[in-house]
Design an enzyme around this catalytic site. Structure first.
Site, short mmCIF file in Angstrom:
data_model
loop_
_atom_site.label_atom_id
_atom_site.label_comp_id
_atom_site.label_asym_id
_atom_site.label_seq_id
_atom_site.Cartn_x
_atom_site.Cartn_y
_atom_site.Cartn_z
NE ARG A 189 -3.40 -2.56 2.91
CZ ARG A 189 -4.86 -2.37 1.79
NH1 ARG A 189 -5.53 -1.53 2.23
NH2 ARG A 189 -5.62 -3.38 2.60
CG HIS B 143 -1.09 6.35 -0.16
ND1 HIS B 143 -1.65 5.00 0.45
CD2 HIS B 143 -1.27 6.40 -1.62
CE1 HIS B 143 -1.94 4.51 -0.40
NE2 HIS B 143 -1.80 5.09 -1.49
CE LYS C 129 -1.18 8.75 6.60
NZ LYS C 129 -0.71 8.01 5.51
CE1 TYR D 239 -3.42 5.30 8.51
CE2 TYR D 239 -3.42 3.77 7.99
CZ TYR D 239 -3.76 4.91 7.73
OH TYR D 239 -4.83 4.77 6.46
CG ASP E 13 -1.29 2.24 -4.27
OD1 ASP E 13 -1.97 3.54 -4.47
OD2 ASP E 13 -1.56 2.04 -3.60
#
Length: 182
Positions: free
Chosen positions: A58, A61, A71, A131, A169
């Protein structure tokens, strides 16, 4: 809880104090006062949780100002390689990345401030990642960098040809083409 600096300014590792006995363990995963005592003042407003299978990747970003997100990453179950890339254009470490293994066993957390792109790969059978964010999600401010940008040279701990990556992505630009406003 202890704070560990990294090779990139403002990016820190949080090591909670874990109390173990015959019953199991206990630790404070987040304590605003303890962080403030160490100079970290963040008002988190949103928690996000994901479940992923082995081979999932992932990222990378970020959200641009004024919706940039700090985060605080941790793993509830499993193991990931967590990566932060410095996208602050005036930073001496612009374009550099930091990677760390986060797991339910080591209980480490990575605090990623504004000005970083973030991603992770799942290296256990499954992983549950939680998170905290200090800003709400805002679609118009989102941006990203392609996970396999050769200039970043990130070791995701997996065969990238077999990685499970979202269509979104796969369309992200390299760092040179990203729209970072930091």
């Amino acid at each position: 809880m202890t704070i560990e600096t990294t090779s990139i300014q403002d990016l820190v590792i949080i090591n909670p104090t874990v109390f173990e006995d015959a019953r199991g363990y206990f630790f404070e995963a987040y304590n605003q006062n303890a962080l403030a005592a160490q100079g970290i003042h963040i008002n988190f407003v949103q928690d996000n949780q994901s479940f992923s299978k082995r081979g999932t990747l992932r990222g990378l970003h970020y959200q641009n100002p004024p919706f940039a997100q700090t985060k605080l990453m941790r793993v509830l179950e499993g193991e990931i390689i967590d990566v932060a890339v410095d996208i602050r254009k005036q930073s001496p470490t612009y374009g550099q990345h930091f990677a760390i293994t986060l797991s339910d066993e080591n209980k480490k957390q990575l605090l990623i401030p504004h000005g970083f792109a973030h991603g992770f790969s799942v290296i256990s059978e499954t992983a549950v990642v939680l998170y905290k964010c200090d800003q709400f999600y805002n679609k118009e401010s989102e941006g990203g960098i392609r996970f396999d940008d050769s200039s970043l040279n990130i070791d995701w701990g997996m065969d990238l040809a077999a990685a499970i990556v979202s269509d979104k992505d796969l369309l992200l630009p390299g760092i040179e083409g990203c729209n970072s406003q930091f």
